[in-house]
Design a protein around this motif. Structure first.
Motif, mmCIF file in Angstrom:
data_model
loop_
_atom_site.group_PDB
_atom_site.id
_atom_site.type_symbol
_atom_site.label_atom_id
_atom_site.label_comp_id
_atom_site.label_asym_id
_atom_site.label_seq_id
_atom_site.Cartn_x
_atom_site.Cartn_y
_atom_site.Cartn_z
ATOM 1 N N ALA A 94 0.677 -0.981 -0.159
ATOM 2 C CA ALA A 94 -0.047 0.171 0.020
ATOM 3 C C ALA A 94 1.128 1.139 -0.110
ATOM 4 O O ALA A 94 0.581 2.361 -0.598
ATOM 5 C CB ALA A 94 -1.060 -0.141 1.220
ATOM 6 N N THR A 116 -3.003 -2.774 -6.378
ATOM 7 C CA THR A 116 -3.291 -1.841 -4.951
ATOM 8 C C THR A 116 -3.658 -0.483 -5.302
ATOM 9 O O THR A 116 -4.477 0.245 -4.832
ATOM 10 C CB THR A 116 -2.159 -1.965 -4.205
ATOM 11 O OG1 THR A 116 -1.840 -3.361 -3.874
ATOM 12 C CG2 THR A 116 -2.482 -1.273 -2.700
ATOM 13 N N ARG A 126 -7.125 1.393 -4.284
ATOM 14 C CA ARG A 126 -7.275 2.364 -3.339
ATOM 15 C C ARG A 126 -7.529 3.719 -4.155
ATOM 16 O O ARG A 126 -7.786 4.772 -3.344
ATOM 17 C CB ARG A 126 -6.105 2.300 -2.441
ATOM 18 C CG ARG A 126 -6.093 0.952 -1.747
ATOM 19 C CD ARG A 126 -4.613 1.059 -0.769
ATOM 20 N NE ARG A 126 -4.857 -0.209 0.159
ATOM 21 C CZ ARG A 126 -4.328 -0.141 1.347
ATOM 22 N NH1 ARG A 126 -4.152 1.089 1.885
ATOM 23 N NH2 ARG A 126 -4.437 -1.098 2.173
ATOM 24 N N TYR A 127 -7.061 3.693 -5.364
ATOM 25 C CA TYR A 127 -7.403 4.968 -6.018
ATOM 26 C C TYR A 127 -8.061 4.879 -7.438
ATOM 27 O O TYR A 127 -7.495 5.015 -8.616
ATOM 28 C CB TYR A 127 -5.877 5.673 -6.349
ATOM 29 C CG TYR A 127 -4.968 5.914 -5.257
ATOM 30 C CD1 TYR A 127 -5.042 7.087 -4.882
ATOM 31 C CD2 TYR A 127 -4.291 4.897 -4.818
ATOM 32 C CE1 TYR A 127 -4.296 7.593 -3.796
ATOM 33 C CE2 TYR A 127 -3.587 5.270 -3.533
ATOM 34 C CZ TYR A 127 -3.205 6.595 -3.023
ATOM 35 O OH TYR A 127 -2.694 6.946 -2.084
ATOM 36 N N GLU A 179 -9.375 -6.970 -1.048
ATOM 37 C CA GLU A 179 -9.487 -5.724 -1.553
ATOM 38 C C GLU A 179 -9.382 -5.736 -3.000
ATOM 39 O O GLU A 179 -9.929 -4.777 -3.546
ATOM 40 C CB GLU A 179 -7.712 -5.298 -1.184
ATOM 41 C CG GLU A 179 -7.765 -3.698 -1.574
ATOM 42 C CD GLU A 179 -6.242 -3.331 -1.098
ATOM 43 O OE1 GLU A 179 -6.140 -2.240 -0.298
ATOM 44 O OE2 GLU A 179 -5.049 -3.838 -1.637
#
Length: 299
Positions: free
Chosen positions: A96, A128, A132-133, A232
């Motif tokens: 991350a 990731t 996350r973005y 995730e």
């Protein structure tokens, strides 16, 4: 105006400085290439990069932290036993954190949504970033990577033995070690070009601006510290292409299967005879898959 290939540096908010290169036309759709464990940005060959720029993309290559000319951490690396057991120190950074580096580089460059392409550990980082973005990720291509689930994508015992070998002490040793590992990982259908690979090993050695062995150990630790990321990956909304070979001895093909299964609506391509390597003999074929994926997204 075309950007000439040269090393540039981006100071990120957390203090890490990332080395990167840009190729292609300003204003073209951006593609971020994220290399794998102990691989600097030159691991993406000129042939592969040129195949993307010739199709009309702006290509950004980056040195991950603890590699190439980017910032090297000051924390102690895990010892060999900790690496083999997958035990991370408390001060370990994670995938991350490495994904944050990539996202902050794109923000620093002001590029907006970017097509993320990652190989091996770089595939984990790109995954990731996409999770996350999502606002920064136009598409994702995960190349011979895995999910972190310990039941899939594990290296062969023969590969583990090579990884545990003493690190090279000089440039000649680095070339020999690279040729030995590359020949082991290359698969069955795409033989290693020793001249090409030796030249790449020299370039990587010359570009290593810190303690490369410690950096590699900390990158291995980042993978261990991140654990199973399957849940995730299920949050990824970017159109995703998963590519791997069926002769991979460091990330077993089950890792590609698991990645494709975890990411909603992912497309999965398995290339017969391909191992854990992207030689020039495969560069145009893989680039064609990436371009077709991106162009399909853009329609």
């Amino acid at each position: 105006m075309s950007e000439h290939t040269e090393d540039r540096f981006a100071p990120l908010p957390g203090g890490t400085r990332i080395c990167y290169r840009m190729d292609g036309e300003y204003g073209a759709p951006p593609v971020l290439l994220i290399a794998g464990l102990a691989e600097d940005l030159t691991t993406w060959s000129d042939r592969f990069v040129s195949a993307l720029t010739a199709t009309g993309f702006l290509v950004i290559r980056m040195d991950n932290r603890d590699c190439g000319r980017s910032t090297y951490a000051t924390t102690p690396p895990p010892n060999t036993l900790q690496q083999l057991l997958g035990k991370a120190r408390r001060d370990a950074y994670t995938l991350a954190d490495m994904a944050d580096d990539a996202a902050q580089l794109i923000e620093h460059l002001g590029l907006g949504p970017t097509h993320a392409v990652g190989r091996s550990m770089g595939g984990m980082i790109a995954q990731t970033v996409a999770a996350r973005y999502p606002e920064q990720t136009a598409s994702l291509t995960s190349l011979y990577s895995t999910t972190g689930n310990p039941k899939v994508g594990q290296p062969a015992p023969s590969t583990m033995a090579l990884i545990a070998s003493p690190p090279p002490r000089d440039r000649v040793g680095a070339v020999r070690a690279h040729l030995r590992m590359t020949a082991h990982l290359a698969g069955t259908a795409y033989p290693v070009d020793e001249v090409e690979e030796a030249a790449h090993a020299v370039t990587t050695w010359n570009r290593t601006a810190g303690d490369g062995d410690a950096g590699t150990a900390r990158q291995i630790q980042a993978i261990a510290a991140s654990g199973d990321r399957t849940a995730e990956l299920a949050r990824i909304t970017a159109p995703t292409l998963v590519i791997n070979g069926d002769r991979d001895l460091i990330v077993a093909p089950s890792g590609g299967d698991a990645t494709a299964a975890a990411i909603p609506h992912a497309r999965h391509i398995v290339i017969p005879g391909m191992g854990h390597h992207l030689p020039d003999a495969l560069a145009l074929r893989i680039a064609d898959h990436v371009v077709a994926h991106i162009e399909k997204v853009a329609v």
